[in-house]
Design an enzyme around this catalytic site. Sequence first.
Site, short mmCIF file in Angstrom:
data_model
loop_
_atom_site.label_atom_id
_atom_site.label_comp_id
_atom_site.label_asym_id
_atom_site.label_seq_id
_atom_site.Cartn_x
_atom_site.Cartn_y
_atom_site.Cartn_z
N HIS A 1 9.34 4.10 0.66
CA HIS A 1 8.17 3.80 1.48
C HIS A 1 7.33 5.06 1.62
O HIS A 1 7.71 6.13 1.13
CB HIS A 1 8.61 3.31 2.87
CG HIS A 1 9.18 1.92 2.87
ND1 HIS A 1 8.53 0.85 3.43
CD2 HIS A 1 10.34 1.43 2.36
CE1 HIS A 1 9.26 -0.24 3.28
NE2 HIS A 1 10.37 0.07 2.64
N ASP B 1 0.82 -1.21 0.00
CA ASP B 1 0.00 0.00 0.00
C ASP B 1 0.86 1.26 0.00
O ASP B 1 0.39 2.34 0.35
CB ASP B 1 -0.96 -0.01 1.20
CG ASP B 1 -0.25 -0.10 2.54
OD1 ASP B 1 0.98 -0.36 2.55
OD2 ASP B 1 -0.90 0.10 3.58
N GLU C 1 11.12 7.62 3.13
CA GLU C 1 9.68 7.80 3.29
C GLU C 1 9.31 9.02 2.45
O GLU C 1 9.76 10.13 2.74
CB GLU C 1 9.33 8.03 4.76
CG GLU C 1 9.80 6.91 5.70
CD GLU C 1 8.89 5.69 5.69
OE1 GLU C 1 7.80 5.76 5.07
OE2 GLU C 1 9.27 4.67 6.28
ZN LIG Z 1 6.70 1.00 4.36
#
Ligand SMILES: [Zn+2]
Length: 468
Positions: free
Chosen positions: A235, A92, A318
């Site tokens: 991520h 996801d 991220e």
């Molecule tokens: Zn992740």
Amino acid sequence: ALARVALALAALAGVTRADAALPPSEWRYRSNADLASALDALHAGPCAGMSSVTSIGTSVQGEEMRVLEVSSDPGTTQAKPSFAFFGNMHGDEPVGRELILRLAELVCGAANADGLATSGVAVPGDITSPEPGDERFVETAAWLATHARLFFAPTLNPDGFAARARANARGVDLNRDWPDQYAISTRSSSQTRQQSDTDLSISLPADALETRQPETAAVLSWSRTVNVTGALSFHEGAVVANYPWDAKRNSKKAEYARCPDDAAFRRLARAYADGHPTMHASREFKGGITNGAKWYPLWGGMQDWHYIATGTMSVTIEVNDLKFPKASELGRLWREHRGGIFAAATVATRGALRGFVLDATTTEPIKNAALTVKGVEFPFAPNALGFFARPVSGQRDPVGGDDAATTPFLVTVTATAPGYVADEKTVTVDPLDGVDLVFEMVRVEVNGLGGAAADAAAADAAADRLRA
Ligand SMILES: [Zn+2]
């Protein structure tokens, strides 16, 4: 150089014209099938003559996991640093899939303009057109394609993507599935490694591929064959560059877990954060970077394994606070992240300590040679050609301190190999251009003195640690 940039811009302009028929909403999340087609299209189109597409394994549900390599001689061990881009380990968190495709297209377009490709260029309509500002990265992209091996792995969890789920199809979080130096959260207590606080050795449990998830086993096995110099894994859920250790010993308390190459990792992460328009000014993370365990410790993650097992300096990026942002956000995310991507890849390749470990007499590579940077004391290995590349940093900065991005620094490196006299060199590393050095190792005389015997013993110990 100006002529080269002009050529590259012309090539990029060509991409725009070829894609003129596409609707403006060209940024989208491709399905797994379309992602595979896009890699094929890159390989046959802008990356032709300088790429390969390899399936490194299949997911639980039988989806192929593919890696595009871009380099002058794909599929072969080369005397070049290497860099990998991993996306979508959490199903996801799909932004990395599209960032990586876009990146590959830009790199190949730039390399074509640089004259690396040997075949004609046809730009497939499925691949998107350049964003404003991409031209600033053409020269760097061309340098990377020529001087490094680049690996593009847009999805490490295709089943999770299809299900819009974090875990793989068996419900396993793939960033907890890797062999871990402490192995405390993912193994039963009887398998927990017993270590004292003064035990500084770093080793891993067996790969145990049969007990890993197939996606992990695929990336693990592939990583062992390539020994990539540096990597980014994309991520979502924050905006920060996160570096090892993720794991810590004996406690789940969030606190700094310093790995031997902490300073070099911070420099790599800082390069990324500083290349991003807002990451470096983060309110949550000083400088836009964080030690993994200081944020929250986790066990069984990929980046710690990469560092220990294959010497890969892997940083987790991220890319966005919100997971699975709308496809209409992808253009913005690319424009924000491309600067950090190129900066980090450059630090790990162009800015690296590079060179060879060779037998002084035969000039052949030496088996089981190991290199150790003073102050780091964690050995790394040259490849089968005797070539090595390692991002390094000056070691005088305190943990969490600032690292000057462009100030040259001194590094002392020792090469050891069983049966050879240890060789120590001190060199100045230019952070922008790295440094090249060659160790020409001399064999230990059979009736050698105690010092040579000690060297050989140290080499045996270093070789043992590399095999661990
Ligand atoms: Zn992740």
